[in-house]
Design a protein around this motif. Structure first.
Motif, PDB file in Angstrom:
ATOM      1  N   LYS A  88       0.829  -1.262  -0.003  1.00  0.00           N
ATOM      2  CA  LYS A  88       0.019   0.064   0.223  1.00  0.00           C
ATOM      3  C   LYS A  88       0.925   1.260   0.009  1.00  0.00           C
ATOM      4  O   LYS A  88       0.584   2.256  -0.738  1.00  0.00           O
ATOM      5  N   GLU A  89       1.962   1.269   0.907  1.00  0.00           N
ATOM      6  CA  GLU A  89       2.721   2.535   0.885  1.00  0.00           C
ATOM      7  C   GLU A  89       3.353   2.586  -0.566  1.00  0.00           C
ATOM      8  O   GLU A  89       3.548   3.868  -0.889  1.00  0.00           O
ATOM      9  N   GLU A  92       0.852   3.984  -3.027  1.00  0.00           N
ATOM     10  CA  GLU A  92       0.635   5.638  -2.507  1.00  0.00           C
ATOM     11  C   GLU A  92       1.857   6.347  -3.181  1.00  0.00           C
ATOM     12  O   GLU A  92       1.477   7.514  -3.683  1.00  0.00           O
ATOM     13  N   LYS A  96       1.960   9.585  -5.967  1.00  0.00           N
ATOM     14  CA  LYS A  96       2.478  10.893  -5.877  1.00  0.00           C
ATOM     15  C   LYS A  96       3.178  11.219  -7.114  1.00  0.00           C
ATOM     16  O   LYS A  96       3.348  12.479  -7.288  1.00  0.00           O
TER      17      LYS A  96
END
Length: 207
Positions: A88-89, A92, A96
């Motif tokens: 998930k990180e 994300e 960006k």
């Protein structure tokens, strides 16, 4: 006496000339020192610029492929332990850098694992808007099973068909379910279901 005076004057002039020549050499040396110093500064500045460019090149060389990191964490591949949070990180971080259909698709899959169906629906719809065909399959599944939405077989069939029209073989699983269970206006037909399931095992061509 006159000759001595003349000789004295000539000697004095020679001394003055020699002294002036010496001063000239010293002055020239000072000028050369300034030139050398200026050149040294230019070399240092050029070196600093080269080092800066080298640093930028190094940073570019180690640019992280966040999507690859996310997939490895999601599936537990390439020596990476399966880790949903790290996946998930990574996704994300990818977002960006800009919109990504695949990023939203995998975020939707992670939300499905957590049974956060509202978030999953939102992610799959964003992925579908960015032409990710696997998201169509997941949207069809949500409509078929009633995950976070009302069961709607017609809509599920529509999603699966759109995915198939785009060459996404995974959508065959949806039609296999329809024929196996005799739902979504499909007669129960195990042979037909088997055919769809086998087609789903083909090479995926989804975005």
């Amino acid at each position: 006496m006159r000759k001595k005076s003349i000789l004295f004057m000539l000697t004095l002039m020679a001394v003055v000339a020699l002294t002036s020549c010496g001063d000239g050499k010293v002055q020239k040396t000072d000028e050369e020192s300034v030139v050398v110093a200026n050149n040294s500064e230019e070399v240092m500045e050029k070196t600093s610029e080269d080092e800066g460019q080298g640093l930028e090149s190094s940073e570019e060389a180690v640019e992280i492929d966040w999507l690859e990191v996310a997939k490895n964490c999601f599936y537990g591949t390439d020596g990476q332990e399966q880790d949903n949070q790290k996946a998930k990180e990574a996704l994300e971080s990818l977002l960006k850098e800009g919109e990504s259909g695949e990023a939203y698709y995998y975020l939707g899959c992670l939300a499905m694992k957590e049974k956060n169906y509202a978030s999953a629906l939102d992610c799959f719809e964003k992925a579908e808007e960015l032409e990710n065909d696997l998201a169509l399959v997941q949207l069809g599944r949500m409509c078929q099973e009633g995950y976070g939405v009302a069961v709607d077989m017609d809509k599920a069939r529509e999603y699966y068909q759109r995915a198939l029209d785009h060459g996404c073989v995974e959508a065959n699983n949806g039609f296999g379910d329809f024929y196996q269970s005799g739902i979504a206006n499909c007669d129960e037909d195990f042979e037909e279901a088997k055919s769809f399931f086998e087609s789903a095992l083909g090479v995926a061509t989804c975005n």
